[in-house]
Scaffold this motif. Structure first.
Motif, PDB file in Angstrom:
ATOM      1  N   GLY A 262      -2.252  20.146-105.706  1.00 35.43           N
ATOM      2  CA  GLY A 262      -1.082  19.704-104.958  1.00 35.43           C
ATOM      3  C   GLY A 262       0.202  19.672-105.773  1.00 35.43           C
ATOM      4  N   PHE A 263       0.200  20.250-106.986  1.00 37.59           N
ATOM      5  CA  PHE A 263       1.405  20.282-107.831  1.00 37.59           C
ATOM      6  C   PHE A 263       2.081  21.643-107.639  1.00 37.59           C
ATOM      7  N   TYR A 264       2.809  21.763-106.540  1.00 40.28           N
ATOM      8  CA  TYR A 264       3.356  23.061-106.160  1.00 40.28           C
ATOM      9  C   TYR A 264       4.509  23.495-107.062  1.00 40.28           C
ATOM     10  N   GLU A 265       5.284  22.545-107.567  1.00 44.40           N
ATOM     11  CA  GLU A 265       6.383  22.921-108.461  1.00 44.40           C
ATOM     12  C   GLU A 265       5.850  23.458-109.785  1.00 44.40           C
ATOM     13  N   VAL A 266       4.772  22.868-110.264  1.00 43.38           N
ATOM     14  CA  VAL A 266       4.143  23.378-111.493  1.00 43.38           C
ATOM     15  C   VAL A 266       3.606  24.782-111.259  1.00 43.38           C
ATOM     16  N   ALA A 267       2.940  24.980-110.122  1.00 41.41           N
ATOM     17  CA  ALA A 267       2.422  26.317-109.808  1.00 41.41           C
ATOM     18  C   ALA A 267       3.564  27.311-109.651  1.00 41.41           C
ATOM     19  N   ARG A 268       4.655  26.893-109.027  1.00 34.82           N
ATOM     20  CA  ARG A 268       5.801  27.785-108.858  1.00 34.82           C
ATOM     21  C   ARG A 268       6.395  28.185-110.209  1.00 34.82           C
TER      22      ARG A 268
ATOM     23  N   ALA B 156       9.600  19.160-114.442  1.00 32.95           N
ATOM     24  CA  ALA B 156       8.236  19.685-114.454  1.00 32.95           C
ATOM     25  C   ALA B 156       8.245  21.191-114.680  1.00 32.95           C
ATOM     26  N   GLN B 157       9.117  21.908-113.973  1.00 34.31           N
ATOM     27  CA  GLN B 157       9.189  23.350-114.162  1.00 34.31           C
ATOM     28  C   GLN B 157       9.670  23.718-115.565  1.00 34.31           C
ATOM     29  N   ALA B 158      10.618  22.944-116.090  1.00 35.91           N
ATOM     30  CA  ALA B 158      11.117  23.222-117.438  1.00 35.91           C
ATOM     31  C   ALA B 158      10.024  23.032-118.480  1.00 35.91           C
ATOM     32  N   ILE B 159       9.213  22.003-118.321  1.00 34.12           N
ATOM     33  CA  ILE B 159       8.108  21.780-119.266  1.00 34.12           C
ATOM     34  C   ILE B 159       7.151  22.951-119.227  1.00 34.12           C
ATOM     35  N   VAL B 160       6.809  23.425-118.014  1.00 36.10           N
ATOM     36  CA  VAL B 160       5.873  24.550-117.893  1.00 36.10           C
ATOM     37  C   VAL B 160       6.460  25.802-118.528  1.00 36.10           C
TER      38      VAL B 160
ATOM     39  N   ASP C  56      -3.891  28.737-114.324  1.00 34.09           N
ATOM     40  CA  ASP C  56      -3.064  27.519-114.327  1.00 34.09           C
ATOM     41  C   ASP C  56      -2.374  27.327-112.979  1.00 34.09           C
ATOM     42  N   ALA C  57      -1.845  28.407-112.429  1.00 32.99           N
ATOM     43  CA  ALA C  57      -1.160  28.308-111.138  1.00 32.99           C
ATOM     44  C   ALA C  57      -2.131  27.933-110.027  1.00 32.99           C
ATOM     45  N   ASP C  58      -3.321  28.523-110.062  1.00 33.38           N
ATOM     46  CA  ASP C  58      -4.312  28.208-109.028  1.00 33.38           C
ATOM     47  C   ASP C  58      -4.769  26.753-109.124  1.00 33.38           C
ATOM     48  N   ARG C  59      -4.993  26.268-110.342  1.00 35.03           N
ATOM     49  CA  ARG C  59      -5.412  24.874-110.519  1.00 35.03           C
ATOM     50  C   ARG C  59      -4.321  23.907-110.067  1.00 35.03           C
TER      51      ARG C  59
ATOM     52  N   TRP D  56       0.739  19.034-122.202  1.00 31.48           N
ATOM     53  CA  TRP D  56       2.055  19.367-121.665  1.00 31.48           C
ATOM     54  C   TRP D  56       1.981  19.610-120.154  1.00 31.48           C
ATOM     55  N   LEU D  57       0.935  20.306-119.712  1.00 31.76           N
ATOM     56  CA  LEU D  57       0.783  20.547-118.275  1.00 31.76           C
ATOM     57  C   LEU D  57       0.568  19.237-117.520  1.00 31.76           C
ATOM     58  N   GLN D  58      -0.154  18.317-118.117  1.00 35.88           N
ATOM     59  CA  GLN D  58      -0.337  17.005-117.482  1.00 35.88           C
ATOM     60  C   GLN D  58       0.978  16.248-117.392  1.00 35.88           C
ATOM     61  N   GLU D  59       1.809  16.361-118.435  1.00 32.56           N
ATOM     62  CA  GLU D  59       3.119  15.718-118.379  1.00 32.56           C
ATOM     63  C   GLU D  59       3.983  16.340-117.282  1.00 32.56           C
TER      64      GLU D  59
END
Length: 956
Positions: A572-578, A540-544, A564-567, A524-527
């Motif tokens: 470079g996936f700042y929206e996922v980290a956010r 992306a944020q909704a999936i996370v 997860d946020a640090d990785r 899911w995180l990869q998606e």
């Protein structure tokens, strides 16, 4: 006296007795040389038996050979004596294994000592009885120095005797006494010249014509080569033949060149003829043999099993490798006849033929295997016209309507989106379970129709997560998702769409979980990362948000989500980290560290407004977290909102009345804004409420900056009475007296400080500098030595001593002291950097290499190496090493100063501005020169740019 007439006495022949004696019963002639008894055909009657086993063993022992153990090869199933006739069972084998392990254990006990002893004995033996090859090893090595003239000067070994050897063979003697036999190949070739053939094939005719042409060309060539008598008495001149062949080749090339010059057509390329000859691949005998063997094996295979398609393919491939394309095509054609149902055979046959022939072959192939997608696609690829390709593919769809690949290829050939949409509509009707076709059709539809298509796809395939993700992306990108509302910017629009996308993905995860088709958490995180890469940050944020809690224990959520946020941030996936931080803040709203980490993330990758929003929420949930209040005030202050920063600190006072950090921050803002009286009042109030050593120290510093030295001394007296072991109070007091030129009071202040704080390195250094400034060098040196007694292995004190010796005692004395310092602090970066420039210019490079080995990651050493390159005028290399120093430690202000100084001398204005901008962003605070400049009273209130300019001016 003359010997004439005397008669010599001739002794009687001596006869030994053992020659008359008979041989012993066990004697065998030649037994000492390895012979043994035997019986010949001439022996008739009772032959003499051979030697016994004991005699043979005795003779072998005399020769020094190892006598074999007769029981070594004893069969365990053929026991003797007590165990004769017993059966060798499993327990016997186990017992033997145990005894063998015991023997191995006993043997291993002294193995090392025994092997060492044996090696020593062997070495002594080799020394006493060396081999010939070892004796002449040095002479062999000396032969490598001989040149060609020396080798040619060595005489032939056969010529040293001066004798001629006679042979009865057919030989010819040369001048050196040597003779050469006629080769059998030459004799056979000469004999074959007179053979009369009744018929010649084409190859033989060509060879005969070439031979005749060669003979005619050699008739007029006279050369004194070696002549060898052939079988018919004729003489063959091989040198003439070779010269004739060379001349024939030259004539052909010349003729070809003339034809090319005259413009006539010729089949010989004069330039590429020799290149073509060199490019020919000549197979060795081993390769030819391997090909023949493989050909025979594959021939047996296809003959024994003609229905085995891989055998025909392998046989054809072998012929292709052997450069026999005609034979390969013939074999694969036969394979097509034998295995008409194999698509691989037909495909291979098409590959081996020309495009026109391949079309015919594939036409036959689809008659036998009409369900082969591979064959239809190959047939379509052979067509050069798009219309013909469409015709082939649509014909293929008639036979294989459920092939997704065929539908995709057909759709890709359509230039009109409407035609492609019609094809895809038919495709999803035929193959309703293909997710890829549904998604492609949705992309071609309008947003409203695309939503209907995705709903239909979700009804047909309820277990596909790709359809739900596509629906989320559609909702994010569709302008009608928020109606007719107009937004000021994209951020406001995204904020309005986020709840809708979050709700959609949360429902999708619930449905997939109910259908038992949920994906693993990592997938899911990869998606989500893929959606962000493709330009769908809300999805992306909704999936996370919907899946980050999967497969995580409740007690591990905080740690795992931070990871997860640090990785994601590192990737470079700042929206996922956010999105990870959003979930963290919602789950752990009372954790100040989470709020601080989120604020630092937004400070790096977000906007100032986002940072201020997070900090504002953070102080509401964690009102007693001083660091959040300070960060919020600093962000407002840096952003230019001084009043807002003061309001934040005022609110912070209400929640943290005795906070030292908040008092100091409020005082600093007041000082920076010029409100010095307010700053004094804040610090006075802080001394009454918080009453810490730092608050007293800041009060004295502020009074010193304002020029109120008497008040500062009074404040310091009170502070020292309360906090006698705070070294900065003593340092400020001594500096004030030193600025007033009150040496005695300054000396007493430093002495009191060194006594109360003997571990304070700056106090010892300041005290020593005061004495040096006063001219009392002996006392200055003694103070540093005393400081080193209290603080052993301290490189700062040693460095101060070395610098003082450079200023007062001379370079040689400083170098001697540096050697002592390096013995006590061998890995000190400061001392290593000083040692580089104390060496001679020829030795500095080797010293720098040693320094990099001992302290490879310290900015001081890296800057020293950069200065070496600077001295050698290696501009780009110096610039690179300066960048390395900043990368190693961006807080080291002296490195920024050296870099700016370098760019002033060798760089353009743009490079200088780039260095200053990077320094302002890094905001360094450390470094001897940087701290001395920044803490100077004359530089109070200056910006980082101004401090950097002053540091670059002061560095030498």
């Amino acid at each position: 006296m003359s010997n004439v007439g005397t008669v010599k006495h001739i002794p009687k022949e001596t006869r030994y007795n053992f020659l008359q004696m008979g041989a012993p019963a066990s004697y065998v002639a030649g037994l000492g040389r390895g012979a043994s008894g035997f019986t010949t055909r001439s022996d008739i009657g009772p032959a003499r038996e051979g030697p016994s086993a004991e005699a043979i063993a005795e003779a072998m022992a005399k020769r020094g050979e190892e006598v074999p153990d007769p029981d070594a090869l004893q069969d365990p199933d053929d026991e003797r004596n007590l165990f004769a006739g017993t059966v060798y069972e499993a327990d016997d084998e186990e017992a033997d294994m145990i005894w063998e392990s015991v023997d191995q254990r006993m043997d291993a006990r002294r193995r090392a000592k025994r092997e060492a002893s044996e090696a020593e004995i062997a070495a002594k033996e080799r020394a006493m009885n060396p081999k010939l090859q070892t004796q002449f090893a040095d002479l062999k090595r000396s032969l490598s120095g001989l040149n060609d003239a020396d080798w040619n000067a060595i005489p032939e070994a056969g010529n040293l005797t001066g004798k001629r050897r006679k042979h009865n063979l057919r030989l010819e003697e040369n001048q050196n006494g040597r003779s050469y036999a006629v080769s059998d190949t030459v004799l056979a070739d000469a004999a074959s010249r007179n053979v009369i053939l009744g018929e010649l094939d084409a190859a033989q005719q060509e060879v005969s014509l070439n031979s005749l042409y060669t003979r005619r060309q050699t008739e007029h060539i006279q050369n004194g080569g070696y002549e060898t008598p052939a079988g018919d008495g004729t003489m063959t001149d091989f040198v003439s033949i070779g010269n004739a062949r060379d001349k024939v080749l030259s004539l052909r090339l010349d003729q070809a060149s003339k034809d090319a010059t005259n413009g006539s057509s010729t089949s010989v390329d004069p330039r590429g003829y020799m290149t073509a000859l060199n490019s020919q691949i000549i197979q060795t005998d081993a390769q030819i043999g391997d090909i023949k063997q493989a050909r025979q094996l594959l021939q047996n295979l296809i003959q024994s099993n003609p229905k085995h398609a891989p055998g025909w393919i392998a046989a054809a491939s072998l012929e292709v490798h052997a450069k026999k394309m005609v034979q390969a095509r013939k074999i694969i054609a036969e394979g097509c006849e034998k295995c008409p149902k194999s698509e691989d055979v037909w495909f291979h046959a098409a590959e081996l033929n020309t495009p026109e022939n391949a079309k015919v072959i594939l036409g036959k192939a689809v008659q036998h295997v009409p369900q082969s997608v591979k064959i239809w696609l190959k047939a379509a690829s052979l067509e050069t016209d798009t219309t013909a390709k469409k015709r082939v593919l649509r014909k293929a769809l008639e036979f294989i309507p459920n092939s997704v690949r065929l539908w995709k290829e057909t759709v890709n050939l359509e230039d009109d989106p409407e035609d492609a949409r019609i094809l895809l509509t038919r495709a999803v009707e035929v193959i309703p379970t293909s997710v890829e076709l549904w998604l492609t059709l949705a992309r071609l539809e309008t947003p409203e129709n695309a939503r209907k298509v995705l709903n239909s796809a979700r009804a047909r395939i309820p277990t596909s997560h790709e359809i739900y993700i596509a629906a989320g992306r559609l909702a994010e990108q569709s302008p009608s998702a928020v109606g007719d509302v107009k937004f000021e910017d994209d951020a406001a629009r995204r904020q309005a769409l986020a709840p809708q996308v979050d709700k959609l993905m949360a429902g999708a995860v619930a449905r997939l979980t109910k259908a038992q088709a949920i994906l693993p958490r990592e997938q899911w995180l990869q998606e989500a990362e893929r959606c962000e890469t493709e330009g769908s940050p809300l999805t992306a944020q909704a999936i996370v948000k919907a899946t980050i809690h999967l497969e995580v224990e409740e007690e591990d959520r905080r740690t795992v989500w931070l990871e997860d946020a640090d990785r994601a941030e590192k990737g470079g996936f700042y929206e996922v980290a956010r999105a990870c931080f959003v979930v963290l803040l919602e789950t752990f709203p009372k954790s100040p560290s989470v709020w601080r980490t989120a604020a630092e993330f937004e400070k790096k990758h977000g906007t100032p407004e986002a940072v201020q929003e997070i900090l504002a929420k953070g102080v509401e949930h964690c009102p007693h977290a001083e660091v959040l209040w300070l960060m919020a005030a600093k962000e407002l202050w840096v952003g230019g909102n001084v009043k807002g920063a003061q309001e934040v600190l005022a609110r912070a006072f209400q929640q943290n009345e005795d906070s030292e950090s908040i008092f100091l921050a409020a005082a600093k803002i007041a000082v920076e804004t010029g409100e010095t009286e307010a700053a004094q009042q804040i610090l006075q109030k802080a001394r009454a409420q918080a009453d810490t050593d730092r608050i007293w120290m800041k009060s004295a510093v502020l009074e010193r900056q304002l020029g109120k030295l008497d008040e500062a001394l009074v404040t310091l007296e009170q502070a020292i009475a309360k906090y006698p072991h705070f070294d900065k109070l003593h340092m400020i007091r001594g500096q004030i007296y030193s600025d007033r030129n009150e040496v005695v009071n300054a000396r007493n202040a430093y002495a009191q400080g060194c006594k109360a704080c003997p571990k304070s390195i700056p106090l010892w250094i300041l005290s020593s500098r005061l004495e040096e400034k006063a001219g009392v060098i002996i006392k200055a040196r003694a103070l540093l030595e005393k400081g080193r007694l209290y603080n052993p292995k301290n490189d700062e004190l040693w460095a101060a001593s070395v610098r003082m010796e450079e200023r007062t005692g001379g370079p040689q004395q400083a170098k001697t002291l540096l050697a002592r310092a390096m013995q006590e602090c061998p890995t000190s970066p400061t001392l290593l950097a000083m040692g580089i420039f104390m060496e001679n210019p020829q030795q500095r490079k080797s010293r720098s290499v040693d320094a990099l080995k001992k302290a490879p990651d310290h900015a001081v050493v890296i800057v020293a190496v950069a200065r070496l390159f600077w001295g050698e005028r290696k501009i780009e290399k110096t610039r690179q090493w300066m960048q390395n120093a900043i990368t190693a430690d961006s807080d080291w202000g002296d490195a920024w100063g050296w870099w700016l100084k370098f760019e002033r001398q060798h760089g353009e204005k743009e490079r200088q501005e780039a260095v200053i901008s990077a320094c302002e962003k890094a905001a360094p605070h450390h470094g001897p020169t940087w701290q001395s400049v920044s803490k100077d009273l004359a530089n109070v209130g200056k910006s980082t740019r101004e401090i950097l300019e002053l540091v670059a001016d002061r560095l030498e």
